[in-house]
Design a protein around this motif. Structure first.
Motif, PDB file in Angstrom:
ATOM      1  N   PRO A 197      -6.735  -7.028  -1.899  1.00  0.00           N
ATOM      2  CA  PRO A 197      -5.768  -7.683  -2.364  1.00  0.00           C
ATOM      3  C   PRO A 197      -4.799  -6.934  -3.081  1.00  0.00           C
ATOM      4  O   PRO A 197      -3.652  -7.165  -3.384  1.00  0.00           O
ATOM      5  CB  PRO A 197      -6.407  -8.545  -3.334  1.00  0.00           C
ATOM      6  N   ASP A 198      -5.501  -5.689  -3.601  1.00  0.00           N
ATOM      7  CA  ASP A 198      -4.420  -4.572  -4.144  1.00  0.00           C
ATOM      8  C   ASP A 198      -3.120  -4.044  -3.349  1.00  0.00           C
ATOM      9  O   ASP A 198      -2.054  -3.777  -3.683  1.00  0.00           O
ATOM     10  CB  ASP A 198      -5.149  -3.477  -4.889  1.00  0.00           C
ATOM     11  N   ILE A 199      -3.608  -4.150  -2.203  1.00  0.00           N
ATOM     12  CA  ILE A 199      -2.586  -3.760  -0.959  1.00  0.00           C
ATOM     13  C   ILE A 199      -1.496  -4.613  -1.137  1.00  0.00           C
ATOM     14  O   ILE A 199      -0.214  -4.228  -0.911  1.00  0.00           O
ATOM     15  CB  ILE A 199      -3.085  -3.520   0.366  1.00  0.00           C
ATOM     16  N   PHE A 200      -1.698  -5.983  -1.140  1.00  0.00           N
ATOM     17  CA  PHE A 200      -0.730  -6.879  -1.067  1.00  0.00           C
ATOM     18  C   PHE A 200       0.081  -6.871  -2.307  1.00  0.00           C
ATOM     19  O   PHE A 200       1.276  -6.844  -2.340  1.00  0.00           O
ATOM     20  CB  PHE A 200      -1.197  -8.439  -1.058  1.00  0.00           C
ATOM     21  N   GLU A 201      -0.516  -6.622  -3.643  1.00  0.00           N
ATOM     22  CA  GLU A 201       0.293  -6.454  -4.856  1.00  0.00           C
ATOM     23  C   GLU A 201       1.418  -5.327  -4.758  1.00  0.00           C
ATOM     24  O   GLU A 201       2.460  -5.408  -5.017  1.00  0.00           O
ATOM     25  CB  GLU A 201      -0.830  -6.365  -5.898  1.00  0.00           C
ATOM     26  N   GLU A 202       0.749  -4.259  -4.323  1.00  0.00           N
ATOM     27  CA  GLU A 202       1.839  -3.032  -4.026  1.00  0.00           C
ATOM     28  C   GLU A 202       2.618  -3.270  -3.087  1.00  0.00           C
ATOM     29  O   GLU A 202       3.994  -3.092  -3.448  1.00  0.00           O
ATOM     30  CB  GLU A 202       0.699  -1.662  -3.549  1.00  0.00           C
ATOM     31  N   LEU A 203       2.404  -3.946  -1.993  1.00  0.00           N
ATOM     32  CA  LEU A 203       3.640  -4.260  -1.020  1.00  0.00           C
ATOM     33  C   LEU A 203       4.740  -5.154  -1.472  1.00  0.00           C
ATOM     34  O   LEU A 203       5.777  -5.217  -1.287  1.00  0.00           O
ATOM     35  CB  LEU A 203       2.963  -4.707   0.064  1.00  0.00           C
ATOM     36  N   ALA A 204       4.131  -5.999  -2.255  1.00  0.00           N
ATOM     37  CA  ALA A 204       4.798  -7.190  -2.842  1.00  0.00           C
ATOM     38  C   ALA A 204       5.923  -6.525  -3.868  1.00  0.00           C
ATOM     39  O   ALA A 204       7.183  -6.871  -3.908  1.00  0.00           O
ATOM     40  CB  ALA A 204       4.377  -8.337  -3.585  1.00  0.00           C
ATOM     41  N   GLN A 205       5.428  -5.467  -4.714  1.00  0.00           N
ATOM     42  CA  GLN A 205       6.414  -4.942  -5.492  1.00  0.00           C
ATOM     43  C   GLN A 205       7.288  -3.978  -4.672  1.00  0.00           C
ATOM     44  O   GLN A 205       8.786  -4.120  -5.032  1.00  0.00           O
ATOM     45  CB  GLN A 205       5.729  -4.048  -6.420  1.00  0.00           C
ATOM     46  N   ARG A 206       6.981  -3.455  -3.817  1.00  0.00           N
ATOM     47  CA  ARG A 206       7.615  -2.533  -2.927  1.00  0.00           C
ATOM     48  C   ARG A 206       8.916  -3.224  -2.117  1.00  0.00           C
ATOM     49  O   ARG A 206       9.771  -2.715  -2.303  1.00  0.00           O
ATOM     50  CB  ARG A 206       6.872  -1.467  -2.127  1.00  0.00           C
ATOM     51  N   ALA A 207       8.478  -4.339  -1.610  1.00  0.00           N
ATOM     52  CA  ALA A 207       9.270  -5.261  -1.040  1.00  0.00           C
ATOM     53  C   ALA A 207      10.523  -5.805  -1.945  1.00  0.00           C
ATOM     54  O   ALA A 207      11.738  -5.834  -1.596  1.00  0.00           O
ATOM     55  CB  ALA A 207       8.619  -6.406  -0.272  1.00  0.00           C
ATOM     56  N   LYS A 208       9.898  -6.186  -3.183  1.00  0.00           N
ATOM     57  CA  LYS A 208      11.134  -6.763  -4.258  1.00  0.00           C
ATOM     58  C   LYS A 208      12.100  -5.687  -4.652  1.00  0.00           C
ATOM     59  O   LYS A 208      13.031  -5.671  -4.653  1.00  0.00           O
ATOM     60  CB  LYS A 208      10.010  -7.313  -5.553  1.00  0.00           C
TER      61      LYS A 208
END
Length: 606
Positions: free
Chosen positions: A566-577
């Protein structure tokens, strides 16, 4: 050993055949009768032959009670004159058999028209013979690639390099980053801000405009256009790029608004300009919008044969044969003779709409009354037969083309190679390749790509690599599709090391990866169990401002989800934003919550 099938068919061509006037094609008894071309004229419902103004016969379409108006069958008597070409990309009104390369383009592989990307039609290649030192281009590209990825001040390093800027160098560097908008634009801005000795010209501006257009950065694109206007650097190509960009994005009002900008900068708006916009809308499958624009402007200009042809193409692309027939009749009512290009457009339209028997009848009328089919006409028919695995019919059309005195080109052979390859008749494929060499039409890039795709589909990546090596030896430049297919082939065969090696080779050849390249690589890395590395490349895509379809984010997320991180998704969510991809950011955040819930539930059960 028995001769291969193609050799038998090839020998048959040299034997005496029945005259075409009595029997065009001899079909096997098992073939459907509606796929053969009879030499006898047949009355066709939905057409009306009227006396032509110049002694010929005109064919109009009329509405019947139970008529599906796809019957563009009979044609005008061909007059031996040509209409001058207006010279814009994709269409030519030349009636010569050798002019097919300039007509409306289409592929001979197994992709149908729904796979065509309108964005591929945006822009005109700016690559010309360049005197730039390739090592200098490579040096600049390496700095941009490495420092941009590390988020370091690449501009400062470029300043220290003492780059000898030229317009050729700028264009070549932008070509290398044509799928990576952000680094391309930063380099473009850096070059434009040099203190002295260099200033962008129309060519460098148009190169950057093309990149912005493909990634739909419309505000920046219009800002550059106005900047060019202030510097008096605008060209017709500039407006064409903008028109096609808006048309591809289905922004009809903005596309039409380009006319107002042309007026502002004192550009003459003639039939060529209007034809270009109508063509752009048609290629973007906006036939209705193109028709509305034509109806609005038709009192302000005199439509020519090309105008009606691009409208015809627009309706054919959306499979609206009723409107296509109306345009055809309008063409004739205006005293214009549909030429071989218009006939070829209708042939493709009928085949797109699965009206094969009507397409065959139209082809027969072209043979009987003109305009005579050219190589492009035969290619359209052969390609469709190959897609349907009707290889006997495809070969018969090939035979007739040769008997008609037309020289088959690489595109026709590529269609046959794809068709026989799909049927796994590799002996026939090899004989076709041999004949191509003997007939002085050696395989080109599309032929090689078709072969590579064939090997990839059969999970034979080593054979695909051999074809690639042969391409390089023969001086054929591989395209990005070449690498994408090879990379996918290796990953499908679970040869992850070679899959990554293809990615590296692509970089060495100066090919800018597109969103498909990244998609293939990321999936390969996930399949190899390297989710972290896959995540890094996905972040790289976001950083470069690359356009990735929304559905791909969900696919990537589903793959990562199976890895339970799940930490991968959190990192990607921040980068995408951070990159302005807010929809993607929400998707990754949602997947992060789902993954955490899954593991929390699993932990509770244990």
């Amino acid at each position: 050993m028995a001769p291969p099938p193609w050799l038998h068919l090839y020998l048959k061509r040299s034997s005496t055949k029945s005259p075409l006037s009595s029997l065009l094609f001899v079909r096997s008894s098992s073939s459907s009768s509606n796929e053969s071309i009879s030499s006898q004229n047949r009355p066709i419902a939905g057409t009306e032959i009227r006396g032509g103004g110049r002694g010929g016969e005109e064919v109009q379409f009329y509405r019947a009670r139970s008529l599906t108006l796809s019957n563009l069958i009979n044609s005008t008597t061909h007059h031996h004159h040509t209409h001058s070409s207006i010279g814009f990309r994709g269409l030519s009104s030349s009636t010569s058999s050798g002019g097919c390369d300039d007509e409306i383009e289409s592929e001979c592989d197994d992709n149908d028209e729904d796979d065509d990307r309108a964005s591929d039609e945006i822009g005109v290649s700016c690559i010309v013979d360049s005197s730039t030192n390739p090592e200098e281009v490579e040096r600049v590209c390496k700095v941009i690639d490495e420092l941009f990825a590390l988020d370091r001040n690449m501009e400062a390093v470029l300043d220290e390099m003492n780059v000898s800027l030229s317009h050729d160098l700028i264009v070549e560097v932008l070509e290398r980053f044509k799928h990576a908008r952000k680094p391309a634009f930063r380099f473009f801005c850096w070059a434009g801000e040099r203190p002295a000795g260099f200033a962008h010209d129309s060519r460098t501006y148009n190169s950057m405009m093309t990149i912005l257009a493909k990634t739909r950065q419309f505000e920046t694109m219009v800002s550059l256009l106005e900047e060019m206007g202030a510097k008096e650097l605008l060209t017709m190509e500039t407006f064409t790029i903008a028109m096609k960009a808006f048309a591809a994005a289905k922004e009809r009002k903005k596309a039409v608004g380009i006319f107002e900008l042309m007026k502002k900068y004192k550009f003459k708006i003639g039939v060529e300009t209007i034809n270009c916009l109508l063509d752009s809308l048609g290629r973007a499958k906006l036939g209705k919008e193109a028709q509305v624009l034509f109806d609005r402007l038709k009192e302000r200009f005199t439509p020519n044969l090309m105008t009606y042809t691009v409208l015809l193409n627009g309706w054919c692309r959306v499979k609206n044969l009723m409107e296509a027939a109306r345009i055809w009749n309008g063409m004739i009512d205006q005293g214009l003779k549909p030429d071989v290009v218009a006939h070829n457009v209708m042939l493709e339209g009928l085949l797109r709409s699965r009206k094969k028997s009507d397409a065959i009848k139209l082809f027969h009328v072209m043979k009987a009354k003109g305009p005579c089919p050219n190589v492009r006409s035969y290619t359209i028919m052969i390609r469709d037969f190959c897609k349907q695995s009707s290889m006997e019919a495809a070969v018969e059309y090939f035979d007739d083309m040769v008997d008609s005195g037309l020289q088959p080109d690489a595109a026709v052979y590529t269609c046959l190679i794809t068709g026989f390859g799909t049927q796994r008749k590799l002996d026939t494929v090899y004989e076709l390749l041999k004949e191509m060499q003997e007939k002085a039409h050696p395989p080109d890039g599309k032929t090689c790509n078709a072969l590579i795709k064939l090997m990839a589909s059969r999970k034979m990546p080593e054979q695909a690599a051999r074809i690639y090596n042969k391409m390089i030896q023969n001086g054929i430049e591989p395209s990005i599709h070449t690498f994408n297919m090879m990379m996918k082939s290796y990953f499908m065969a679970r040869n992850y090391e070679m899959g990554r090696a293809v990615w590296e080779e692509m970089g060495k050849k100066g090919i800018c990866p597109d969103d498909n390249s990244y998609t293939v690589l990321i999936r390969g890395l996930i399949g190899e169990g390297k989710s972290r590395e896959a995540c890094r490349y996905l972040e790289e895509m976001l950083d470069k401002g690359m356009k990735t379809p929304l559905i791909d984010y969900n696919k990537f997320a589903a793959d990562f989800h199976r890895g339970g991180q799940p930490d991968i998704f959190e990192e990607l969510a921040q980068r995408a934003k951070f990159s302005g991809k807010f929809a993607a950011s929400e998707i990754f955040a949602r997947w992060a919550q789902m993954t955490r819930r899954r593991f929390k539930q699993k932990f509770t059960e244990d």
